[in-house]
Motif scaffolding. Structure first.
Motif, PDB file in Angstrom:
ATOM      1  N   GLN A 113      45.001  36.084  29.173  1.00  0.00           N
ATOM      2  CA  GLN A 113      44.946  37.519  28.863  1.00  0.00           C
ATOM      3  C   GLN A 113      44.743  38.345  30.134  1.00  0.00           C
ATOM      4  O   GLN A 113      45.341  39.411  30.284  1.00  0.00           O
ATOM      5  N   VAL A 114      43.919  37.835  31.054  1.00  0.00           N
ATOM      6  CA  VAL A 114      43.684  38.526  32.325  1.00  0.00           C
ATOM      7  C   VAL A 114      44.999  38.638  33.102  1.00  0.00           C
ATOM      8  O   VAL A 114      45.347  39.706  33.622  1.00  0.00           O
ATOM      9  N   ILE A 115      45.752  37.542  33.151  1.00  0.00           N
ATOM     10  CA  ILE A 115      47.037  37.543  33.871  1.00  0.00           C
ATOM     11  C   ILE A 115      47.995  38.540  33.221  1.00  0.00           C
ATOM     12  O   ILE A 115      48.641  39.333  33.910  1.00  0.00           O
ATOM     13  N   LEU A 116      48.084  38.505  31.897  1.00  0.00           N
ATOM     14  CA  LEU A 116      48.988  39.418  31.193  1.00  0.00           C
ATOM     15  C   LEU A 116      48.607  40.874  31.444  1.00  0.00           C
ATOM     16  O   LEU A 116      49.478  41.729  31.684  1.00  0.00           O
ATOM     17  N   GLN A 117      47.300  41.177  31.393  1.00  0.00           N
ATOM     18  CA  GLN A 117      46.844  42.545  31.637  1.00  0.00           C
ATOM     19  C   GLN A 117      47.153  42.997  33.067  1.00  0.00           C
ATOM     20  O   GLN A 117      47.587  44.128  33.286  1.00  0.00           O
ATOM     21  N   SER A 118      46.920  42.104  34.029  1.00  0.00           N
ATOM     22  CA  SER A 118      47.159  42.498  35.424  1.00  0.00           C
ATOM     23  C   SER A 118      48.654  42.688  35.675  1.00  0.00           C
ATOM     24  O   SER A 118      49.049  43.569  36.435  1.00  0.00           O
ATOM     25  N   LYS A 120      50.786  43.758  33.388  1.00  0.00           N
ATOM     26  CA  LYS A 120      51.110  45.047  32.761  1.00  0.00           C
ATOM     27  C   LYS A 120      50.737  46.187  33.701  1.00  0.00           C
ATOM     28  O   LYS A 120      51.482  47.149  33.856  1.00  0.00           O
ATOM     29  N   MET A 121      49.559  46.060  34.312  1.00  0.00           N
ATOM     30  CA  MET A 121      49.108  47.115  35.221  1.00  0.00           C
ATOM     31  C   MET A 121      49.998  47.173  36.465  1.00  0.00           C
ATOM     32  O   MET A 121      50.290  48.235  36.977  1.00  0.00           O
ATOM     33  N   TYR A 123      53.268  45.859  36.853  1.00  0.00           N
ATOM     34  CA  TYR A 123      54.697  46.094  36.632  1.00  0.00           C
ATOM     35  C   TYR A 123      54.997  47.025  35.464  1.00  0.00           C
ATOM     36  O   TYR A 123      56.103  47.512  35.330  1.00  0.00           O
ATOM     37  N   GLY A 124      54.008  47.256  34.613  1.00  0.00           N
ATOM     38  CA  GLY A 124      54.255  47.967  33.366  1.00  0.00           C
ATOM     39  C   GLY A 124      54.298  49.477  33.469  1.00  0.00           C
ATOM     40  O   GLY A 124      54.480  50.148  32.482  1.00  0.00           O
ATOM     41  N   GLN A 125      54.156  50.019  34.671  1.00  0.00           N
ATOM     42  CA  GLN A 125      54.151  51.470  34.823  1.00  0.00           C
ATOM     43  C   GLN A 125      55.543  52.058  34.660  1.00  0.00           C
ATOM     44  O   GLN A 125      55.689  53.256  34.454  1.00  0.00           O
ATOM     45  N   GLY A 126      56.563  51.183  34.774  1.00  0.00           N
ATOM     46  CA  GLY A 126      57.935  51.637  34.531  1.00  0.00           C
ATOM     47  C   GLY A 126      58.348  52.742  35.489  1.00  0.00           C
ATOM     48  O   GLY A 126      57.996  52.747  36.644  1.00  0.00           O
ATOM     49  N   GLY A 127      59.088  53.693  34.944  1.00  0.00           N
ATOM     50  CA  GLY A 127      59.603  54.768  35.775  1.00  0.00           C
ATOM     51  C   GLY A 127      58.668  55.969  35.850  1.00  0.00           C
ATOM     52  O   GLY A 127      59.080  57.044  36.241  1.00  0.00           O
ATOM     53  N   ASN A 128      57.434  55.801  35.456  1.00  0.00           N
ATOM     54  CA  ASN A 128      56.493  56.926  35.427  1.00  0.00           C
ATOM     55  C   ASN A 128      55.793  57.159  36.760  1.00  0.00           C
ATOM     56  O   ASN A 128      54.913  57.989  36.847  1.00  0.00           O
ATOM     57  N   ALA A 129      56.155  56.382  37.768  1.00  0.00           N
ATOM     58  CA  ALA A 129      55.437  56.458  39.042  1.00  0.00           C
ATOM     59  C   ALA A 129      55.720  57.745  39.764  1.00  0.00           C
ATOM     60  O   ALA A 129      56.718  58.355  39.654  1.00  0.00           O
TER      61      ALA A 129
END
Length: 129
Positions: A113-118, A120-121, A123-129
């Motif tokens: 779960q820690v790996i999945l959360q990290s 997401k944090m 790579y999961g920001q998508g195009g919102n940067a």
């Protein structure tokens, strides 16, 4: 590519988080082999595999980053698992192995779960940067 070469490559290209997952999975595998060895009265095989599981727990202990407060909570649990493995080895006790396997599986599942959360944090920001 041989299986051994593939496995070596997996280890060489794995992130620290993935390596920790591999250690947990290896520990579980060795405990399962040791349990079966006890049932089959294969004492040397049991001993070898419990010692492999202990080496993994010890590796997890020495590689823990001491700067995190969670280390102070996890370290006694690793120490406990290590001592219980020793006890399971001397007593040929499958119930102790089951207990330790359950603990290692909890650590592994939490770590996953820690790996999945990290990820997401990271790579999961998508195009919102």
């Amino acid at each position: 590519m041989s299986i051994q070469a593939y496995q070596n490559n997996s280890v060489e290209t794995a992130s620290p988080g993935e390596l920790t997952m591999m250690l947990y999975n290896g520990c579980i595998k060795f405990i399962k082999i040791a349990r079966k060895a006890i049932e089959n009265k294969e004492i040397e095989k049991k001993n070898t595999n419990i010692q492999k599981a202990q080496k993994i727990i010890q590796e997890l202990m020495v590689t823990m980053d001491q700067q995190y407060t969670v280390t102070q909570e996890i370290m006694p649990l690793y120490d406990y698992m290590n001592r219980r493995l020793l006890e399971a080895n001397t007593k040929n006790d499958v119930e102790i192995l089951d207990e330790v396997q359950g603990l290692v599986e909890e650590f592994r599942d939490t770590w996953k779960q820690v790996i999945l959360q990290s990820r997401k944090m990271q790579y999961g920001q998508g195009g919102n940067a």
